[in-house]
Design a protein around this motif. Structure first.
Motif, short mmCIF file in Angstrom:
data_model
loop_
_atom_site.label_atom_id
_atom_site.label_comp_id
_atom_site.label_asym_id
_atom_site.label_seq_id
_atom_site.Cartn_x
_atom_site.Cartn_y
_atom_site.Cartn_z
N GLU A 41 0.81 -1.22 0.00
CA GLU A 41 0.00 0.00 0.00
C GLU A 41 0.85 1.27 0.00
N GLN A 45 0.38 5.30 -1.46
CA GLN A 45 0.60 6.47 -0.61
C GLN A 45 1.65 7.39 -1.23
N THR A 67 -5.62 8.75 6.52
CA THR A 67 -6.32 8.32 7.73
C THR A 67 -6.12 6.82 7.89
N PRO A 68 -6.35 6.29 9.09
CA PRO A 68 -6.20 4.84 9.28
C PRO A 68 -7.09 4.02 8.34
N GLY A 69 -8.22 4.58 7.92
CA GLY A 69 -9.12 3.87 7.01
C GLY A 69 -8.79 4.06 5.55
N GLY A 70 -7.72 4.74 5.26
CA GLY A 70 -7.34 5.01 3.88
C GLY A 70 -7.40 6.50 3.62
N ARG A 72 -8.42 10.16 2.69
CA ARG A 72 -9.63 10.99 2.60
C ARG A 72 -9.22 12.27 1.92
#
Length: 137
Positions: A41, A45, A67-70, A72
């Motif tokens: 991943e 990034q 963010t931790p969830g991907g 934003r």
């Protein structure tokens, strides 16, 4: 992937990767001997970091999108940056038009050209500098 593989695949220097990790933009998953290792991943990034920098966003602005969830994506920030770029393009086009006129001016002496005189007056009044500062801020 170890840091050398990430550097090779991303086209970024290992020193940049270490810097991004220090800033909290990316995170290594561990070490393989003395080398940092990263998950796949990290390539996405790094692509987002590269894209954001190309658009003139600061690393802090880019980091806020992770963010931790991907990621934003801050749409308002992107729209504001696009507006800034549009304003800069308008000013660059005006400068290009002025330069092209000066280059092809039919007057033998530029000081006799009404268009060139208008440009000089704008420069003398500080109007050109104010416009550039606005475009760059």
């Amino acid at each position: 992937m170890d840091i050398a593989e990430v550097a090779k695949r991303s086209g970024m220097a290992a020193s940049a990767l270490r810097y991004y990790e220090k800033k909290g933009l990316i995170a290594s998953t561990g070490r393989q001997g003395l080398r940092r290792t990263f998950g796949k991943e990290v390539l996405d990034q790094l692509a987002l970091i590269s894209l954001g920098q190309a658009a003139g966003l600061s690393l802090d602005d880019i980091g806020a999108m992770f963010t931790p969830g991907g990621p934003r994506i801050d749409r308002a920030l992107l729209a504001a940056r696009a507006d800034e770029i549009d304003a800069l393009v308008r000013r660059l086009k005006a400068m290009s038009k002025g330069l092209r006129h000066a280059a092809a001016c039919p007057e033998e002496n530029h000081m006799d050209c009404p268009t060139f005189r208008k440009l000089l007056d704008a420069a003398a009044s500080g109007a050109i500098q104010r416009r550039w500062k606005q475009a760059l801020s």
